[in-house]
Design a protein around this motif. Sequence first.
Motif, mmCIF file in Angstrom:
data_model
loop_
_atom_site.group_PDB
_atom_site.id
_atom_site.type_symbol
_atom_site.label_atom_id
_atom_site.label_comp_id
_atom_site.label_asym_id
_atom_site.label_seq_id
_atom_site.Cartn_x
_atom_site.Cartn_y
_atom_site.Cartn_z
ATOM 1 N N VAL A 111 45.217 37.471 45.720
ATOM 2 C CA VAL A 111 45.076 36.677 44.503
ATOM 3 C C VAL A 111 45.379 37.579 43.316
ATOM 4 O O VAL A 111 44.766 38.635 43.146
ATOM 5 N N PHE A 112 46.339 37.160 42.481
ATOM 6 C CA PHE A 112 46.707 37.955 41.313
ATOM 7 C C PHE A 112 45.831 37.622 40.097
ATOM 8 O O PHE A 112 45.480 38.501 39.311
ATOM 9 N N THR A 113 45.523 36.337 39.925
ATOM 10 C CA THR A 113 44.655 35.927 38.813
ATOM 11 C C THR A 113 44.139 34.525 39.104
ATOM 12 O O THR A 113 44.554 33.871 40.064
ATOM 13 N N TYR A 114 43.210 34.080 38.253
ATOM 14 C CA TYR A 114 42.684 32.713 38.351
ATOM 15 C C TYR A 114 42.907 32.006 37.022
ATOM 16 O O TYR A 114 42.892 32.626 35.948
ATOM 17 N N ARG A 115 43.084 30.666 37.109
ATOM 18 C CA ARG A 115 43.165 29.838 35.903
ATOM 19 C C ARG A 115 42.286 28.606 36.085
ATOM 20 O O ARG A 115 41.971 28.213 37.208
ATOM 21 N N TYR A 116 41.915 27.996 34.942
ATOM 22 C CA TYR A 116 40.982 26.876 34.949
ATOM 23 C C TYR A 116 41.622 25.641 34.333
ATOM 24 O O TYR A 116 42.520 25.739 33.483
ATOM 25 N N THR A 117 41.153 24.505 34.765
ATOM 26 C CA THR A 117 41.565 23.243 34.156
ATOM 27 C C THR A 117 40.946 23.144 32.759
ATOM 28 O O THR A 117 39.978 23.848 32.448
ATOM 29 N N PRO A 118 41.503 22.281 31.882
ATOM 30 C CA PRO A 118 40.978 22.196 30.500
ATOM 31 C C PRO A 118 39.489 21.883 30.404
ATOM 32 O O PRO A 118 38.837 22.310 29.441
ATOM 33 N N ASP A 119 38.942 21.188 31.391
ATOM 34 C CA ASP A 119 37.504 20.882 31.332
ATOM 35 C C ASP A 119 36.647 22.018 31.877
ATOM 36 O O ASP A 119 35.410 21.902 31.921
ATOM 37 N N ALA A 120 37.289 23.127 32.291
ATOM 38 C CA ALA A 120 36.614 24.340 32.769
ATOM 39 C C ALA A 120 35.828 24.116 34.058
ATOM 40 O O ALA A 120 35.004 24.953 34.433
ATOM 41 N N LYS A 121 36.089 23.021 34.774
ATOM 42 C CA LYS A 121 35.334 22.730 35.992
ATOM 43 C C LYS A 121 36.038 23.208 37.257
ATOM 44 O O LYS A 121 35.391 23.450 38.268
ATOM 45 N N THR A 122 37.346 23.275 37.202
ATOM 46 C CA THR A 122 38.097 23.606 38.411
ATOM 47 C C THR A 122 38.893 24.888 38.211
ATOM 48 O O THR A 122 39.589 25.045 37.206
ATOM 49 N N ARG A 123 38.754 25.793 39.192
ATOM 50 C CA ARG A 123 39.498 27.057 39.161
ATOM 51 C C ARG A 123 40.537 27.053 40.279
ATOM 52 O O ARG A 123 40.269 26.589 41.376
ATOM 53 N N TYR A 124 41.722 27.593 39.980
ATOM 54 C CA TYR A 124 42.702 27.728 41.053
ATOM 55 C C TYR A 124 43.284 29.141 41.013
ATOM 56 O O TYR A 124 43.292 29.805 39.973
#
Length: 719
Positions: free
Chosen positions: A677-690
């Motif tokens: 995993v190089f990095t993580y990002r979140y959906t605009p509502d900050a509930k989901t990370r991918y």
Amino acid sequence: MKIIYVISALQLTTSVASAQVILAGRVTDQKGQSLPGANVFLRGTYDGANTDSTGSFRFSTTRKDTATLQVSYIGYESFSKKVTLGSPNPIAIRLTEAANELNTVVITAGSFEASDERRMTMLKPMDIVTTAGANADITAAMNLLPGTQRVGEQTGLFVRGGSGEEAKVVIDGMIVQNPYFSSMPDVQSRGRFQPFMFKGTSFSTGGYSAQYGQALSSVLLLNTTDKTQNEGVSLSLNLANAGISYDHATEKSSVSATGYYGNLKPLFSLVRQNIDWTHVPEFAGSSLTYRLQPTKTGMFKFYGMYSDSRLGMNFVDPSNETGKTALQQHNRNFFTTSTYTDSWANGRWLLNSGLSYSYDTDATTFDTQDFGRSSARAQGRFVLTRLFGNNSLLFGTEAHAITIKNSVQGIQYALHDNYGAVFIESQTYLGRNLAVQAGIRGEYSSVLSRFNLAPRLSLAYKTGMFSQVSMAYGQFYQTPDYRYLYRNTSLDFERADHLILNYQIIKNKRTFRIETFYKNYAQLVREFTGQPFDANPYRFPIGTTNNTGNGYAQGFDVFWRDQKTIKGLDYWVTYSYVDSRRLFQQYTVQATPTFISNHNISLIMKRYFEKISTNMGLTYTVSSGRPYFNPNNEVFLADRTPIVNNLSFSASHIMSIKKNFVVLYASIDNILNTHNVFTYRYTPDAKTRYAVGPQSYRSFFVGGMIMLSKKAKVNVNEL
């Protein structure tokens, strides 16, 4: 008559003998040790002798009054002295040991040489194509050296706390505007240039020469070959592309032409992809190289290339309701450079000059919105060097005309910058143990309407026959990212100050090197949006900006290479530690940037098996976790990704088919199939990370090349 002839002959012999003058003396080194076998003679005559076991010489001459006595001895500087003939006193001559990399200090702080032309070499050019994990990419090979950080989802060289924009690629002294293929979301792009184009590579990790600028962290210097190494037609075929090349050389000139077409569909059908491709990358291009030696000392080189590529993908985009965004990209790139080098006055004057032009355009759409861009750079460079024995004085100038254009959601941005620089640099040897290199560079940017002066200083002291210490200090300036300048041309140059201390020892094909560094960042651009931090890496800056940013980077690197202990095995180990914090871009507080991994380790092993004509290599890399933005954490950039590790294997086999040289090669990346995993990002509502990871987890690559010429050769000692 016979008696008269004999008497006359005796008189003539006596006359000649009486006209001869005897020269005698002794030749020693600076410590008074005898130098047997030195060549001693009078300039413009055949009169002379070699010294005996005690360093003494004696010979006669018919010259009168004065003459120039010359002395030469292997490993020592040539000696000349005007002498008065007929003096009864013996001549005492002391020779000075000639400068070479074994007995003379060499400035190395902040620099890794990779050239066949120098003994103090860290990596030879052949290492780039035979190192597992590098995939014959110059930048990827540099990422295995100490001082670099491996950032898998971004393109560029990340050096000692610096971003990818802070490193520049230079070919024969000319800055390359677009050294990498066009970037794609979360995919690392390869370099555009093939390793075999270059005879040498110098990688600076900081504190570099005043000859170069516009790079806060690093420069990668590439020097093209002077003559083609092959003759005839070569064909290459692999899972990604097919190519043809033609090389021809005469006594004073050579020409090389290549053409290629690539389509990654065959590779992707065998290697599972983590990307949803709508148009598999497809590309074609050609290049032409011409070299001419018009005089004994002059060399003219011309290189031109053109490439055209297309691709399409649906990349993960949490800001989109569907979770993905469609991207289409069509890139065209043109690059040409020509250089002329020469020397005169017995090599005391050296000339390096060049002209270059590049143009790059991306027709890019995100969904239906146009985000196209283009850039063009024309540049000229002129450098003169005056040699004074082992010392030198260099001075030069360069000029650039740069045009950048962007289309962002229907808004057109354009910028033109006339950038110029002048520089002067001296290198002085204070004996064999101490060297000093001092320089200063002045730069002007028309878009900023500002001028700067950047001093540089390097020192090196020899601590033993095989060891030395080096120090480098310098100030470095760079024009801010042009995306900021579209909206604010009152910004200033960004600045970094480097301080580097280095120790190295090279002995018996073993190299140990340790280097510590400190970088101070100032005048960095900050952006104020009035909104919460936006982690979208593709966003276009819209906030107000100024130069109040700052930061630092500090750490150390260790490099060990051993080509001696185990017969036939060449291995090296690198470790890099960096601690860095910055207040720049959208950051509201000083924090470790997202492209920083504190610890990086590389282990590279290579061996050539002569009986089966095969080279094999293994590379294992480990990188500690990097910061990422977690909107649910009150501490800014406090979270870290997992450790990234990779084990790669490569092999190349040499054979002959009807006396035509053939190379077959294969590689496997990420043998252990680690889901990095190089990095993580979140959906605009900050509930989901991918997670953002590599394009594919485990992959392989095979191919081959045949040279349709019976003159093709390879030096297995370089494998």
